[in-house]
Design a protein around this motif. Sequence first.
Motif, PDB file in Angstrom:
ATOM      1  N   HIS A   1       0.849  -1.076  -0.184  1.00  0.00           N
ATOM      2  CA  HIS A   1       0.195  -0.034  -0.091  1.00  0.00           C
ATOM      3  C   HIS A   1       0.970   1.181   0.038  1.00  0.00           C
ATOM      4  N   LEU A   2       1.961   1.181   0.843  1.00  0.00           N
ATOM      5  CA  LEU A   2       2.773   2.416   0.987  1.00  0.00           C
ATOM      6  C   LEU A   2       3.615   2.548  -0.387  1.00  0.00           C
ATOM      7  N   ALA A   3       3.614   1.588  -1.080  1.00  0.00           N
ATOM      8  CA  ALA A   3       4.627   1.593  -2.280  1.00  0.00           C
ATOM      9  C   ALA A   3       3.949   2.013  -3.481  1.00  0.00           C
ATOM     10  N   VAL A   4       2.704   2.368  -3.672  1.00  0.00           N
ATOM     11  CA  VAL A   4       2.035   2.880  -4.672  1.00  0.00           C
ATOM     12  C   VAL A   4       1.458   4.373  -4.679  1.00  0.00           C
ATOM     13  N   THR A   5       1.453   5.116  -5.663  1.00  0.00           N
ATOM     14  CA  THR A   5       0.926   6.349  -5.488  1.00  0.00           C
ATOM     15  C   THR A   5      -0.583   6.346  -5.716  1.00  0.00           C
ATOM     16  N   ASP A   6      -1.045   7.488  -5.177  1.00  0.00           N
ATOM     17  CA  ASP A   6      -2.572   7.459  -5.011  1.00  0.00           C
ATOM     18  C   ASP A   6      -3.394   7.299  -6.188  1.00  0.00           C
ATOM     19  N   VAL A   7      -2.797   7.356  -7.340  1.00  0.00           N
ATOM     20  CA  VAL A   7      -3.398   7.058  -8.677  1.00  0.00           C
ATOM     21  C   VAL A   7      -3.593   5.574  -8.571  1.00  0.00           C
TER      22      VAL A   7
END
Length: 180
Positions: A71-77
Amino acid sequence: MAFPQQQVIPIFNGENYKCWSIKMKIVPQATQQLWDVVDKGIPQTEATPSTQTSSQVDWTQKDAEALAKIHLAVTDVIFPKIMNVTSAKEAWDILKAEFQGNEKTTAIKLQSLKGEFENLKMKDGEIIKEYSSRVIKLVNELKSHDENITDQRVVEKMLVTLSKKFYIVVTVIEEPKDLT
């Protein structure tokens, strides 16, 4: 097991999935069981919630920790694609399916990379450092697509594709050396 505070998690923005996934695999591999839960999921047992062993609780905790890291490793998009999944494996599989592509697209990309390698030549005015960097980048891409390319093949390719001004150097290298 907690990761050191200074560890930086690579952020995926939707581009260059292959590179991100290689970097990201190292994060949970720091503890092998975290990668196992991402790659294979939680080991299945026949226990009910009331009879769960501490080992099963540990696996559930590791799965939650691995999912949090994804979860922390992806952007909000990208995050909405995985925000409702309940396991690290499920999140990883969704990202892999969407951004790596299926076997057909991977095969097409590999064919393109192979063609690029076969047509590789040193450009006029290009220095050795630039050319070798270009070759290494291409070879790494081939290897990331599971292409088995030997160091000998890479050296041979470089030697035969250097510009004419390096022919004497190539001869000096090839003459006494066994390239195998």
